[in-house]
Scaffold this active site. Structure first.
Site, PDB file in Angstrom:
ATOM      1  N   LYS A 108       0.845  -1.192   0.000  1.00 15.48           N
ATOM      2  CA  LYS A 108       0.000   0.000   0.000  1.00 15.48           C
ATOM      3  C   LYS A 108       0.880   1.242   0.000  1.00 15.48           C
ATOM      4  O   LYS A 108       1.824   1.354   0.801  1.00 15.48           O
ATOM      5  CB  LYS A 108      -0.922   0.010   1.213  1.00 15.48           C
ATOM      6  N   LYS A 211     -12.899  -8.156  -7.987  1.00 12.93           N
ATOM      7  CA  LYS A 211     -13.366  -8.676  -6.703  1.00 12.93           C
ATOM      8  C   LYS A 211     -14.776  -9.226  -6.874  1.00 12.93           C
ATOM      9  O   LYS A 211     -15.598  -8.632  -7.585  1.00 12.93           O
ATOM     10  CB  LYS A 211     -13.349  -7.581  -5.641  1.00 12.93           C
TER      11      LYS A 211
END
Length: 333
Positions: A108, A211
């Site tokens: 991240k 997803k």
């Protein structure tokens, strides 16, 4: 097979609250509503800031899992990337230890309140242990900042890809034009778009991160992956900070893909202090078994959300269920 009634869905609903080891997406507790149906368990866990129209896709995915079950697999195990939150570089070894055998790490970056120097230090710390690195900015940069950041982040080695460096499709197109040596992956531009293929048609993505919940189910993900393959764009199946139940769907979708060129982002279970199964899914040689796991009754009781939060989730389910029933397509398979 059509959607079950609201009463049937609510009859098997359990709301849980999972404590997290580290802050991720700005939260330290993950709430989810689990659904028990005739085919097993599903999950309804859209983030609180999502409106009902968006959250309804997540409910459809949970109902598909619990009432229709998974698609037919073509592989038993799925390669998994390590996930490194926006932590201090000193904590990187601790985080990576939770992903034994992982050959790819997603890091991240572009976290609010942090600097590019911190991002570079974190990525460098990861590279010392896992050389194949991808970064995820969650749309946190503008074009100039993305170009500067990705140039700095590739100074000591290449990136497998940069996930959603900017928020909009035109920005992704421009970053990809200015940095041809850095593959660009689209996440939010696909899962939160009315037209998931728009970014690909515009030339803004080399890879698509997909997803199950926001696409409305495992079979819808497989259909989109087939369309993307026609454009020469591979997919990476990722999670939405799912419980072990929600992860069943992601792993089942990944296991059913005809081809799987990249490690999947389905290892976020290690970010929880506790999950709904008696035993955690264990990675082996960088992979996870795609077989489903099931909630443990004692864990469901231990992790049950307080009544006000459980009521909030059931009210949300009712609204989303109504939206699904008024939609044009109520088939599950």
């Amino acid at each position: 097979m059509t959607f079950p009634s609201l009463d049937d869905v609510l009859a098997g609903a359990r709301v849980v609250s999972l404590p997290m080891r580290v802050r991720f997406r700005g939260i330290t507790t993950r709430e989810a509503l689990l659904l028990e149906g005739p085919a097993g368990w599903g999950e309804f866990a859209p983030f609180p800031e999502y409106d009902d129209a968006e959250a309804a896709h997540w409910l459809r995915a949970g109902i598909e899992a619990a009432w229709a079950g998974p698609p037919t697999p073509v592989r038993r195990r799925v390669p998994i990337n390590a996930t490194v939150p926006a932590i201090d570089p000193a904590r990187v070894p601790e985080i990576l230890a939770r992903f034994p055998g992982a050959r790819t790490a997603k890091v991240k970056v572009a976290e609010k309140g942090q600097t590019l120097a911190q991002d570079v230090a974190r990525v460098d710390a990861v590279r010392e242990l896992i050389p194949n690195v991808r970064v995820d900015a969650n749309g946190g940069w503008n074009v100039d900042d993305a170009v500067a950041a990705l140039t700095a982040l590739t100074a000591d080695g290449p990136l497998e890809y940069a996930e959603q460096p900017c928020a909009t499709v035109p920005e992704l197109v421009e970053v990809r034009r200015r940095l041809p040596g850095v593959p660009i992956a689209a996440d939010e531009s696909i899962r939160r778009a009315e037209d998931p293929l728009k970014v690909v048609r515009a030339g803004g993505a080399d890879v698509a991160v997909v997803k199950v919940p926001p696409l409305g189910g495992m079979r819808r993900l497989l259909a989109l992956a087939d369309e993307l393959a026609g454009h020469g764009v591979p997919v990476v199946v990722s999670s939405a900070l799912d419980t072990a139940v929600g992860m069943n769907a992601g792993l089942a979708a990944a296991a059913a893909l005809p081809g799987l060129a990249h490690a999947c982002g389905l290892g976020t279970g290690g970010l929880f202090d506790a999950d709904v199964t008696a035993e955690p899914r264990e990675m082996s040689d960088g992979t996870l078994d795609a077989s489903p796991v099931f909630p443990d009754p004692d864990r469901l009781a231990e992790l049950a959300a307080p009544d006000p939060r459980a009521d909030w989730w059931r009210d949300r389910l009712r609204r989303c269920h109504e939206l699904l029933l008024t939609g044009a397509d109520t088939r599950l398979v």
